[in-house]
Design an enzyme around this catalytic site. Structure first.
Site, short mmCIF file in Angstrom:
data_model
loop_
_atom_site.label_atom_id
_atom_site.label_comp_id
_atom_site.label_asym_id
_atom_site.label_seq_id
_atom_site.Cartn_x
_atom_site.Cartn_y
_atom_site.Cartn_z
CE LYS A 1 -3.98 2.02 2.54
NZ LYS A 1 -4.98 1.43 3.61
CG ASP B 1 -14.47 4.47 5.04
OD1 ASP B 1 -15.88 4.56 4.88
OD2 ASP B 1 -13.56 4.29 4.50
#
Length: 465
Positions: free
Chosen positions: A39, A133
């Site tokens: 990432k 989230d």
């Protein structure tokens, strides 16, 4: 977008995904003959120091928690242009978003999947972290073994997650419409783990409702149970659970993911200690490690003081924080903290403490005995001690019948659990303050060699001002 040939020592094979803050690549570790997900912070955010630090915080958080239900971090690094990256375990089964886009998930499997997601989020809540989230794109699948047919459900993308002590109106508003709790749209609101309960409820509606888009996905208050039309094969009682989880006001929701998970199990008629599946079939979900401590501290050292002796001295020592004073078992010490997800009428986190031979390690180390003690006026206003303990049931453990014991002017309700994995024994207990509005909760993991009177002796040492 140009595909890099390498990131650090990893050979890049292909792009896995692009998000608002980061790009994820599939890399290959030649030394270990293994694939990883890398990432990388997006270029347009590389100049923002706050975003860079949030990106690093995610890697640190995942590394600190190190749990089988969370995506694991292998390493961190920095590109030549200064952008940070994190090397993560590769979820070879893709995301829930991918699966929902491909084929409908059978209703019974979707209900089991929701329970697994709740169990993963409960890990965060036990460590005082709110995700903020929870969407299908952040639920990933990893093969537990090439021939096992078993998949592990992983919670990913904690880039918006914060320690509860920091998850307040001072943080940036963030979340995904349709899954974001109403209070997340208010820059001045206090955001706690009940925001995640809302997100889990919305995930449940997406998985289990006939028409999830009509079931309260707009800006108006979420639906009552009668408005949630469940798919065939989903027990009718699940609608009431999802309606409570997605209540407009946080106080009307379940207090955390573990309580929501327990309510789903009750609505679905799940046995307290389900057998492990033996035959291979699609969408099978691996059972969670049972008996992990159900509540953990927020920020260590908040508002605590010692009294009656040094906390590290064996025997005779006490520890005080807020209205709580405890007598420490021989060889134990304590640290003051706040009770994750519990806030008083003034918006301040309610007091708690952790005591153990190594209190700062207790939450993450199942080998350590210890206890969490918390005090909450708001909990006493909404439920009874027995009702509160019912919310904290350990679904993967075997429970003994509840009992009561009177210790130090407090009438305690006590429930014991025996577990096959993790901590072998967990004791849940709660009672009311004898002189003021407030519920005191004590979760105990007794020492392996302790006698039958250890729990009552510890409870007798809990004093309330």
């Amino acid at each position: 977008m140009t595909v890099p040939l390498r990131i650090g020592p990893y050979v890049i094979e292909r792009l896995l995904g692009v998000g608002s803050f980061a790009t994820v690549w599939l890399g290959y570790d030649q030394a270990l003959d293994a694939h990883v997900a890398i990432k990388v912070l997006a270029e347009n955010w590389s100049h923002d120091l706050r975003v860079r630090e949030r990106f690093r915080d995610e890697a640190r958080l995942l590394r600190r928690l190190e749990h089988e239900r969370l995506v694991r971090v292998h390493a961190v690094g920095e590109l030549p242009d200064g952008r940070p990256y994190a090397v993560l375990a590769w979820a070879d089964g893709g995301s829930l978003r991918d699966r929902l886009a491909a084929d409908p998930i059978p209703a019974p499997a979707a209900l089991r999947l929701l329970g697994e997601v709740c169990a993963g989020v409960a890990v965060l809540h036990r460590h005082g972290v709110v995700h903020r989230d929870l969407t299908p794109g952040n639920i990933l699948f990893h093969s537990a073994g090439a021939d096992s047919g078993v998949e592990q459900v992983l919670i990913a993308d904690l880039g918006l997650a914060k320690a509860l002590a920091a998850a307040s109106g001072l943080t940036a508003r963030a979340g995904t419409p349709g899954y974001m709790a109403p209070e997340q749209d208010d820059p001045g609101a206090v955001i706690d783990i009940r925001a995640d309960v809302f997100g889990l409820g919305r995930l449940g509606i997406r998985l289990l409702a006939v028409d999830p888009l009509r079931a309260g996905s707009g800006p108006s208050p979420p639906p009552v149970a009668a408005a949630i039309r469940l798919r065939e094969g989903v027990p009718a009682g699940v609608a009431a659970v999802l309606a409570r989880a997605t209540a407009h006001h946080p106080a009307d929701r379940y207090p955390d993911a573990a309580a929501l998970h327990a309510a789903l199990d009750r609505a679905a008629g799940v046995a307290p200690h389900p057998p492990r599946p033996a035959a291979r079939r699609p969408y099978r979900l691996r059972l969670a490690a049972a008996g992990v401590v159900a509540v953990v501290a927020g920020v260590a050292g908040a508002g605590a003081e010692t009294g009656g002796g040094e906390t590290g001295q064996p025997g005779g020592a006490t520890y005080t924080t807020g209205p709580l004073t405890v007598a420490l078992p021989a060889g134990w010490s304590a640290t003051g903290t706040t009770w994750a997800g519990q806030y008083g009428a003034d918006g301040e986190a309610e007091p708690a403490l952790v005591m153990s031979p190594q209190p700062r390690r207790w939450a993450a180390d199942p080998r350590l005995p210890g206890a969490f003690v918390g005090f909450s006026a708001t909990t006493a206003a909404r439920t009874t001690p027995a009702g509160f303990l019912a919310e904290r049931a350990h679904g993967d453990c075997t429970s003994a019948p509840a009992r009561t014991t009177r210790q130090a002017d407090v009438e305690w309700t006590v429930v014991g659990y025996r577990c096959d994995r993790g901590r072998p024994q967990i004791i849940e207990s709660a009672g009311l303050h004898p002189g003021r509005a407030g519920l005191v909760y004590v979760q105990i993991v007794p020492p392996a060699e302790s006698g039958a009177d250890f729990v009552d002796t510890l409870l007798a040492g809990v004093r309330l001002r």
